[in-house]
Design a protein around this motif. Structure first.
Motif, PDB file in Angstrom:
ATOM      1  N   ALA A  64       0.819  -1.214   0.000  1.00  0.00           N
ATOM      2  CA  ALA A  64       0.000   0.000   0.000  1.00  0.00           C
ATOM      3  C   ALA A  64       0.854   1.265   0.000  1.00  0.00           C
ATOM      4  O   ALA A  64       0.517   2.249  -0.673  1.00  0.00           O
ATOM      5  CB  ALA A  64      -0.933  -0.008   1.202  1.00  0.00           C
ATOM      6  N   GLU A  65       1.952   1.266   0.738  1.00  0.00           N
ATOM      7  CA  GLU A  65       2.789   2.461   0.793  1.00  0.00           C
ATOM      8  C   GLU A  65       3.374   2.790  -0.569  1.00  0.00           C
ATOM      9  O   GLU A  65       3.373   3.947  -1.007  1.00  0.00           O
ATOM     10  CB  GLU A  65       3.925   2.293   1.807  1.00  0.00           C
ATOM     11  N   ASN A  66       3.835   1.807  -1.282  1.00  0.00           N
ATOM     12  CA  ASN A  66       4.384   2.050  -2.623  1.00  0.00           C
ATOM     13  C   ASN A  66       3.295   2.465  -3.605  1.00  0.00           C
ATOM     14  O   ASN A  66       3.533   3.301  -4.475  1.00  0.00           O
ATOM     15  CB  ASN A  66       5.156   0.834  -3.119  1.00  0.00           C
ATOM     16  N   ARG A  67       2.106   1.893  -3.473  1.00  0.00           N
ATOM     17  CA  ARG A  67       0.992   2.333  -4.325  1.00  0.00           C
ATOM     18  C   ARG A  67       0.662   3.798  -4.047  1.00  0.00           C
ATOM     19  O   ARG A  67       0.384   4.571  -4.963  1.00  0.00           O
ATOM     20  CB  ARG A  67      -0.242   1.452  -4.115  1.00  0.00           C
ATOM     21  N   TYR A  68       0.726   4.189  -2.770  1.00  0.00           N
ATOM     22  CA  TYR A  68       0.461   5.582  -2.403  1.00  0.00           C
ATOM     23  C   TYR A  68       1.543   6.504  -2.968  1.00  0.00           C
ATOM     24  O   TYR A  68       1.242   7.587  -3.478  1.00  0.00           O
ATOM     25  CB  TYR A  68       0.372   5.721  -0.889  1.00  0.00           C
ATOM     26  N   PRO A  76      -0.108  14.524  -8.530  1.00  0.00           N
ATOM     27  CA  PRO A  76       0.348  15.419  -7.456  1.00  0.00           C
ATOM     28  C   PRO A  76      -0.664  16.498  -7.060  1.00  0.00           C
ATOM     29  O   PRO A  76      -0.663  16.950  -5.923  1.00  0.00           O
ATOM     30  CB  PRO A  76       1.620  16.043  -8.032  1.00  0.00           C
ATOM     31  N   THR A  77      -1.541  16.878  -7.948  1.00  0.00           N
ATOM     32  CA  THR A  77      -2.490  17.950  -7.625  1.00  0.00           C
ATOM     33  C   THR A  77      -3.764  17.440  -6.951  1.00  0.00           C
ATOM     34  O   THR A  77      -4.557  18.232  -6.458  1.00  0.00           O
ATOM     35  CB  THR A  77      -2.884  18.722  -8.894  1.00  0.00           C
ATOM     36  N   LEU A  78      -3.962  16.136  -6.929  1.00  0.00           N
ATOM     37  CA  LEU A  78      -5.207  15.605  -6.362  1.00  0.00           C
ATOM     38  C   LEU A  78      -5.185  15.468  -4.851  1.00  0.00           C
ATOM     39  O   LEU A  78      -6.238  15.426  -4.217  1.00  0.00           O
ATOM     40  CB  LEU A  78      -5.533  14.236  -6.977  1.00  0.00           C
ATOM     41  N   GLU A  79      -4.030  15.381  -4.252  1.00  0.00           N
ATOM     42  CA  GLU A  79      -3.906  15.126  -2.822  1.00  0.00           C
ATOM     43  C   GLU A  79      -4.763  16.075  -1.980  1.00  0.00           C
ATOM     44  O   GLU A  79      -5.418  15.653  -1.036  1.00  0.00           O
ATOM     45  CB  GLU A  79      -2.442  15.213  -2.402  1.00  0.00           C
ATOM     46  N   ASN A  80      -4.794  17.339  -2.336  1.00  0.00           N
ATOM     47  CA  ASN A  80      -5.545  18.328  -1.563  1.00  0.00           C
ATOM     48  C   ASN A  80      -6.960  18.556  -2.090  1.00  0.00           C
ATOM     49  O   ASN A  80      -7.719  19.310  -1.489  1.00  0.00           O
ATOM     50  CB  ASN A  80      -4.781  19.659  -1.528  1.00  0.00           C
ATOM     51  N   ARG A  81      -7.307  17.912  -3.188  1.00  0.00           N
ATOM     52  CA  ARG A  81      -8.627  18.115  -3.787  1.00  0.00           C
ATOM     53  C   ARG A  81      -9.566  16.946  -3.560  1.00  0.00           C
ATOM     54  O   ARG A  81     -10.770  17.074  -3.775  1.00  0.00           O
ATOM     55  CB  ARG A  81      -8.472  18.354  -5.290  1.00  0.00           C
ATOM     56  N   VAL A  82      -9.022  15.811  -3.165  1.00  0.00           N
ATOM     57  CA  VAL A  82      -9.812  14.587  -3.024  1.00  0.00           C
ATOM     58  C   VAL A  82      -9.833  14.177  -1.552  1.00  0.00           C
ATOM     59  O   VAL A  82      -8.817  14.255  -0.867  1.00  0.00           O
ATOM     60  CB  VAL A  82      -9.210  13.459  -3.892  1.00  0.00           C
ATOM     61  N   LYS A  83     -10.984  13.728  -1.094  1.00  0.00           N
ATOM     62  CA  LYS A  83     -11.109  13.307   0.300  1.00  0.00           C
ATOM     63  C   LYS A  83     -10.294  12.037   0.559  1.00  0.00           C
ATOM     64  O   LYS A  83     -10.129  11.190  -0.318  1.00  0.00           O
ATOM     65  CB  LYS A  83     -12.571  13.087   0.647  1.00  0.00           C
ATOM     66  N   GLN A  84      -9.829  11.933   1.794  1.00  0.00           N
ATOM     67  CA  GLN A  84      -8.954  10.826   2.175  1.00  0.00           C
ATOM     68  C   GLN A  84      -9.611   9.468   1.923  1.00  0.00           C
ATOM     69  O   GLN A  84      -8.953   8.541   1.449  1.00  0.00           O
ATOM     70  CB  GLN A  84      -8.563  10.954   3.649  1.00  0.00           C
ATOM     71  N   HIS A  85     -10.890   9.338   2.199  1.00  0.00           N
ATOM     72  CA  HIS A  85     -11.533   8.031   2.004  1.00  0.00           C
ATOM     73  C   HIS A  85     -11.574   7.639   0.521  1.00  0.00           C
ATOM     74  O   HIS A  85     -11.538   6.459   0.187  1.00  0.00           O
ATOM     75  CB  HIS A  85     -12.936   7.991   2.640  1.00  0.00           C
ATOM     76  N   MET A  86     -11.608   8.634  -0.366  1.00  0.00           N
ATOM     77  CA  MET A  86     -11.592   8.327  -1.800  1.00  0.00           C
ATOM     78  C   MET A  86     -10.211   7.860  -2.237  1.00  0.00           C
ATOM     79  O   MET A  86     -10.093   6.927  -3.040  1.00  0.00           O
ATOM     80  CB  MET A  86     -12.015   9.550  -2.611  1.00  0.00           C
ATOM     81  N   ILE A  87      -9.172   8.511  -1.711  1.00  0.00           N
ATOM     82  CA  ILE A  87      -7.802   8.087  -2.026  1.00  0.00           C
ATOM     83  C   ILE A  87      -7.570   6.677  -1.497  1.00  0.00           C
ATOM     84  O   ILE A  87      -7.030   5.819  -2.196  1.00  0.00           O
ATOM     85  CB  ILE A  87      -6.770   9.078  -1.438  1.00  0.00           C
ATOM     86  N   ALA A  88      -8.012   6.436  -0.271  1.00  0.00           N
ATOM     87  CA  ALA A  88      -7.854   5.106   0.328  1.00  0.00           C
ATOM     88  C   ALA A  88      -8.565   4.048  -0.517  1.00  0.00           C
ATOM     89  O   ALA A  88      -8.012   2.974  -0.782  1.00  0.00           O
ATOM     90  CB  ALA A  88      -8.385   5.101   1.760  1.00  0.00           C
ATOM     91  N   SER A  89      -9.765   4.355  -0.952  1.00  0.00           N
ATOM     92  CA  SER A  89     -10.516   3.415  -1.784  1.00  0.00           C
ATOM     93  C   SER A  89      -9.775   3.120  -3.084  1.00  0.00           C
ATOM     94  O   SER A  89      -9.674   1.973  -3.517  1.00  0.00           O
ATOM     95  CB  SER A  89     -11.904   3.984  -2.078  1.00  0.00           C
ATOM     96  N   TYR A  90      -9.250   4.163  -3.698  1.00  0.00           N
ATOM     97  CA  TYR A  90      -8.479   3.995  -4.942  1.00  0.00           C
ATOM     98  C   TYR A  90      -7.276   3.091  -4.716  1.00  0.00           C
ATOM     99  O   TYR A  90      -6.923   2.283  -5.573  1.00  0.00           O
ATOM    100  CB  TYR A  90      -8.031   5.364  -5.458  1.00  0.00           C
ATOM    101  N   LEU A  91      -6.649   3.217  -3.543  1.00  0.00           N
ATOM    102  CA  LEU A  91      -5.466   2.416  -3.222  1.00  0.00           C
ATOM    103  C   LEU A  91      -5.816   1.016  -2.723  1.00  0.00           C
ATOM    104  O   LEU A  91      -4.934   0.177  -2.571  1.00  0.00           O
ATOM    105  CB  LEU A  91      -4.618   3.137  -2.160  1.00  0.00           C
ATOM    106  N   GLY A  92      -7.099   0.781  -2.454  1.00  0.00           N
ATOM    107  CA  GLY A  92      -7.520  -0.524  -1.964  1.00  0.00           C
ATOM    108  C   GLY A  92      -7.215  -0.734  -0.491  1.00  0.00           C
ATOM    109  O   GLY A  92      -6.980  -1.867  -0.065  1.00  0.00           O
ATOM    110  N   ILE A  93      -7.217   0.366   0.284  1.00  0.00           N
ATOM    111  CA  ILE A  93      -6.942   0.277   1.721  1.00  0.00           C
ATOM    112  C   ILE A  93      -7.995   1.076   2.475  1.00  0.00           C
ATOM    113  O   ILE A  93      -8.813   1.766   1.874  1.00  0.00           O
ATOM    114  CB  ILE A  93      -5.522   0.807   2.057  1.00  0.00           C
ATOM    115  N   THR A  94      -7.961   0.989   3.798  1.00  0.00           N
ATOM    116  CA  THR A  94      -8.890   1.758   4.619  1.00  0.00           C
ATOM    117  C   THR A  94      -8.340   3.163   4.847  1.00  0.00           C
ATOM    118  O   THR A  94      -7.127   3.376   4.747  1.00  0.00           O
ATOM    119  CB  THR A  94      -9.103   1.089   5.984  1.00  0.00           C
ATOM    120  N   PRO A  95      -9.207   4.120   5.172  1.00  0.00           N
ATOM    121  CA  PRO A  95      -8.715   5.458   5.511  1.00  0.00           C
ATOM    122  C   PRO A  95      -7.741   5.438   6.698  1.00  0.00           C
ATOM    123  O   PRO A  95      -6.794   6.227   6.733  1.00  0.00           O
ATOM    124  CB  PRO A  95      -9.996   6.233   5.850  1.00  0.00           C
ATOM    125  N   ILE A  96      -7.955   4.537   7.630  1.00  0.00           N
ATOM    126  CA  ILE A  96      -7.047   4.427   8.782  1.00  0.00           C
ATOM    127  C   ILE A  96      -5.665   3.987   8.320  1.00  0.00           C
ATOM    128  O   ILE A  96      -4.648   4.539   8.756  1.00  0.00           O
ATOM    129  CB  ILE A  96      -7.626   3.452   9.833  1.00  0.00           C
TER     130      ILE A  96
END
Length: 107
Positions: A64-68, A76-96
């Protein structure tokens, strides 16, 4: 569209967007009238397949860390525009789990 059945998937716009809606029959007519639409379709399918293959490879071979890290590099521009739970979902991990990875990377 080809099987004339509802899709199992959907796309959700997270920012204001313009969407073109076209029936399958109109799409077929458009392709018949101008063969360049078929070329566009092939290009889109090639790009889609390459993206899908890369994503599957990353899920199979990377943690997961390497996928992140790849996500941050490619988007690079999406980090501040997308909610954390959406990024987590994209990466296949939990928000935690994403919070833990972020905290680890900052240390």
């Amino acid at each position: 569209m080809i099987s004339k059945s509802p899709s199992y998937f959907f796309i959700e716009a997270i920012e204001d967007s313009k969407v073109l809606i076209m029936s399958y029959n109109n799409w077929q007519k458009l392709k018949e009238q101008n063969p360049k639409w078929n070329l566009l379709l092939v290009k889109l399918l090639e790009k889609g397949y390459a993206t899908k293959e890369k994503r599957e490879r990353e899920f199979l071979l990377l943690d997961a860390e390497n996928r992140y890290r790849i996500y941050l590099k490619e988007y690079p521009t999406l980090e501040n525009r997308v909610k954390q739970h959406m990024i987590a979902s994209y990466l296949g991990i939990t928000p935690i789990a994403l919070s833990r990875i972020r905290r680890k990377m900052k240390a």
